[in-house]
Design an enzyme around this catalytic site. Sequence first.
Site, PDB file in Angstrom:
ATOM      1  CG  ASP A 164      -2.043   0.998   1.178  1.00  0.00           C
ATOM      2  OD1 ASP A 164      -3.090   0.747   0.563  1.00  0.00           O
ATOM      3  OD2 ASP A 164      -1.838   2.073   1.782  1.00  0.00           O
ATOM      4  CD1 TRP A 165      -1.244   5.474   0.918  1.00  0.00           C
ATOM      5  CD2 TRP A 165       0.604   6.670   0.516  1.00  0.00           C
ATOM      6  NE1 TRP A 165      -1.616   6.581   0.197  1.00  0.00           N
ATOM      7  CE2 TRP A 165      -0.501   7.329  -0.062  1.00  0.00           C
ATOM      8  CE3 TRP A 165       1.863   7.234   0.387  1.00  0.00           C
ATOM      9  CZ2 TRP A 165      -0.381   8.532  -0.755  1.00  0.00           C
ATOM     10  CZ3 TRP A 165       1.989   8.435  -0.305  1.00  0.00           C
ATOM     11  CH2 TRP A 165       0.883   9.067  -0.864  1.00  0.00           C
ATOM     12  CD1 TRP A 206      -8.769   4.070  -1.089  1.00  0.00           C
ATOM     13  CD2 TRP A 206     -10.176   3.780   0.611  1.00  0.00           C
ATOM     14  NE1 TRP A 206      -8.076   4.279   0.061  1.00  0.00           N
ATOM     15  CE2 TRP A 206      -8.912   4.107   1.127  1.00  0.00           C
ATOM     16  CE3 TRP A 206     -11.225   3.552   1.492  1.00  0.00           C
ATOM     17  CZ2 TRP A 206      -8.657   4.217   2.489  1.00  0.00           C
ATOM     18  CZ3 TRP A 206     -10.983   3.656   2.863  1.00  0.00           C
ATOM     19  CH2 TRP A 206      -9.710   3.983   3.344  1.00  0.00           C
ATOM     20  CG  ASP A 214      -5.792  -5.145  -3.465  1.00  0.00           C
ATOM     21  OD1 ASP A 214      -6.804  -4.427  -3.585  1.00  0.00           O
ATOM     22  OD2 ASP A 214      -4.683  -4.703  -3.125  1.00  0.00           O
ATOM     23  CG  HIS A 218      -5.317  -3.436   0.079  1.00  0.00           C
ATOM     24  ND1 HIS A 218      -4.621  -3.072  -1.052  1.00  0.00           N
ATOM     25  CD2 HIS A 218      -5.042  -2.495   1.026  1.00  0.00           C
ATOM     26  CE1 HIS A 218      -3.948  -1.948  -0.805  1.00  0.00           C
ATOM     27  NE2 HIS A 218      -4.190  -1.586   0.449  1.00  0.00           N
TER      28      HIS A 218
END
Length: 294
Positions: free
Chosen positions: A115-116, A156, A242, A271
């Site tokens: 993710d980030w 999202w 995901d 995810h």
Amino acid sequence: MRTPDDRFADLPDFPYTPRYLDLDGVRMAVVDEGARDGDTVLLLHGEPTWGYLYRKMIPTLVDAGLRVVVPDLIGFGRSDKPASIEDYTYQKHVDWTFGMVTALGLDDITLFGQDWGSLIGLRIAAEHPERFARIVIANGFLPTAQRSPSAAFLVWRTFARWTPVFPISRIVDTGSLTRLTKVERAAYDAPFPTKEYKAGARAFPRLVPLDEDDPAIPANRAAWEMLASWDKPFLTLFGTKDPILGRGDGPLQRHIPGAAGQPHDRLRGGHFIQEDQGPELARGIVDFVNRASS
């Protein structure tokens, strides 16, 4: 803002005491476990999680003789939380995280980003390749505004910006195939006693650069160009369920020379693949480090 320590009492399966670093006036919490003379694995979390996400991976990595460094990004976990959304930018997160790397004197790093954690980690690795020995990415990418975002991501992003209630643990639960227990949900909610603590969590989705004029795009494109010549080992371990990033591994493998011939894998996970396949991910990292070091 600083979350009271008692919010983190008796965390299930997460007995680690963090060390704290001052980074330009904000305090970052960092779990630093394992052998100091072992290869360093840097685990970077994303949105809206914190280092607790790696509780299923840390024991396997430490048992393999590795040093495991798990920071809580600013705005998350036990790190400080600037109170305004405007206090957060992509560049600040890159600077804060690299400040942690330099403060701890980390070198020869194996990066694991999701993710980030991948948006920040890939920037840092591309800008400071001398610090990194190899990279593992799970359900992450480096956006350059040259691909259309998925419909799932746009939904999202809109939700994160406008919903009056931002349920942290429910978001993690929804993004995983494995259902969280009550105490695990409480652990994910622990950093955020009230809505005022959630500015960083609210900010992250809108900081993903989607447009040509986004201030992060020049640096991201420069990093992407640098990764086109990255010939150090590069591995992808993606969760296939995901809806946002489940197929992001292909472009990374095609673009980055170091991905050639690596044991890439696609696992049954959502995810937050660390919740679904934590021990398997950790074993994959151990094998990757051993393979690259042999």
